[in-house]
Enzyme design. Sequence first.
Site, short mmCIF file in Angstrom:
data_model
loop_
_atom_site.label_atom_id
_atom_site.label_comp_id
_atom_site.label_asym_id
_atom_site.label_seq_id
_atom_site.Cartn_x
_atom_site.Cartn_y
_atom_site.Cartn_z
N HIS A 117 27.74 5.03 101.69
CA HIS A 117 28.44 6.57 101.68
C HIS A 117 27.76 7.02 100.34
CE1 HIS A 117 32.49 4.66 99.79
NE2 HIS A 117 31.57 5.20 98.78
N GLU A 152 31.58 9.02 104.68
CA GLU A 152 31.31 7.60 105.16
C GLU A 152 30.31 7.65 106.37
OE1 GLU A 152 32.66 5.68 103.77
OE2 GLU A 152 34.82 5.73 103.17
N ASN A 211 28.85 0.62 101.99
CA ASN A 211 28.36 0.85 103.30
C ASN A 211 27.45 2.01 103.30
OD1 ASN A 211 30.08 3.22 102.56
ND2 ASN A 211 31.53 3.15 104.09
N ASP A 237 34.76 14.36 94.57
CA ASP A 237 35.83 13.80 95.43
C ASP A 237 37.08 13.56 94.73
OD1 ASP A 237 35.01 11.38 94.59
OD2 ASP A 237 34.07 10.93 96.44
C1 F6R Z 1 33.07 8.33 93.75
C2 F6R Z 1 32.29 8.37 95.11
C3 F6R Z 1 31.84 7.04 95.67
C4 F6R Z 1 31.45 5.91 94.65
C5 F6R Z 1 31.13 4.82 95.63
C6 F6R Z 1 30.54 3.45 94.74
O1 F6R Z 1 33.29 9.53 93.24
O2 F6R Z 1 31.94 9.49 95.42
O3 F6R Z 1 30.68 7.29 96.48
O4 F6R Z 1 30.24 6.34 93.84
O5 F6R Z 1 32.26 4.43 96.15
O6 F6R Z 1 31.66 3.14 94.09
P1 F6R Z 1 31.49 1.99 92.81
O7 F6R Z 1 30.72 2.81 91.54
O8 F6R Z 1 32.99 2.11 92.12
O9 F6R Z 1 31.03 0.92 93.28
#
Ligand code: F6R
Length: 263
Positions: free
Chosen positions: A139, A144, A137, A68
Site C-alpha cells: 500500500h 490497501e 502489502n 492519511d
Molecule cells: C503513512 C502511510 C503508510 C506508510 C506505510 C509504511 O502515512 O501512508 O503508507 O508509509 O504503512 O509504514 P512504515 O514506514 O511505518 O513502515
Amino acid sequence: MEVIICPSAQRVGEVAAAKAARIAAPIGPDVVLGVATGSSPVQTFAELARLADAGELDLSGASAFALDEYVGIPEGHPESYHEIIRKTVTEPMHLDPARVHVPNGFADDLAAACLAYEDAIRAVGGVDIQFLGVGTNGHIGFNEPTSSLSSRTRIKTLAARTREDNARFFDSIDDVPKHCLTQGLGTIMDARNVILVATGTSKAHAIAQVVEGPVTAMYPGSVLQFHPHATIVVDEEAAGELALADYYRETYANLPDWQRLDV
Ligand code: F6R
C-alpha cells in the site's frame, strides 16, 4: 522509475532529502510537500530540517499535506497523524502550522472532510514533492490492495496486515483503528514528483512488486510505474528482491554530473 540503492537506512534519508532539495530549489520557498507518517520517512524529514536550518533549503513559505489519518482518534492523541506530523514535520522544519494539513478523521461528516481535503490541495496548486513509505502489502497512503488506481481521498478500511504492522505504535492491536481517511492513488499520482523510501527486509517483497511487478491494484504502489517523476530510495535490505538491482546501482554510479546528488 529512478531506483537508488543505499548502503544504510541513514543514507536513504540523506539521499531522499538531497533529491527533494534538488527538486525544491527552482520552486522556491512556497514548495508544497506531501508527507507520510510511519517509520520510513523519519530520517528524511530530519535531514530536510537540517538542510533548512543550514540555509541549504528554503521552506519558509512551504505547505504540507499529510497522506492519511486514522478515523476516530482525536487530534491530540499521540498516535493521531496530526500529532505525528506536528512532531516530525511542522516543528522541526519550522513550518507555519496554518499551512500544514492532515485529513480530519474526527469530522462528523467524513465524506465532506475528504472532499474538503482534495479542495485544499487543489487550492494551493497541487503537491510538488510527495514523500511516501510503502506497506508490507504494497500500500501507499492507506490505499490497501484492490484500491482503485484512480481513487481520490476517501474512507478506507485498514487491511488486517496493516493493523498488525502498526500495532507496534499502540498498547495492543485492539487499539489500532479499523478505518482511516487516505489520499487516493489518483490524488498521489497528481503530485508532480514522488519520492518513496523503504528500509529493511520486511519491505523487500513489496518494493520488488512496486518497481518490477505488473501494475496491479493488488500492489497499489505499482501504480507509480505510470508516474513520470518517481524516485525509489531503498537500503540494501529493502532492495533484496529486486531482479535488476545491479542495473540500478550501475545507473546511479554513472549519473551524468547534472543529475548527481552530492551526498
Ligand atoms: C503513512 C502511510 C503508510 C506508510 C506505510 C509504511 O502515512 O501512508 O503508507 O508509509 O504503512 O509504514 P512504515 O514506514 O511505518 O513502515
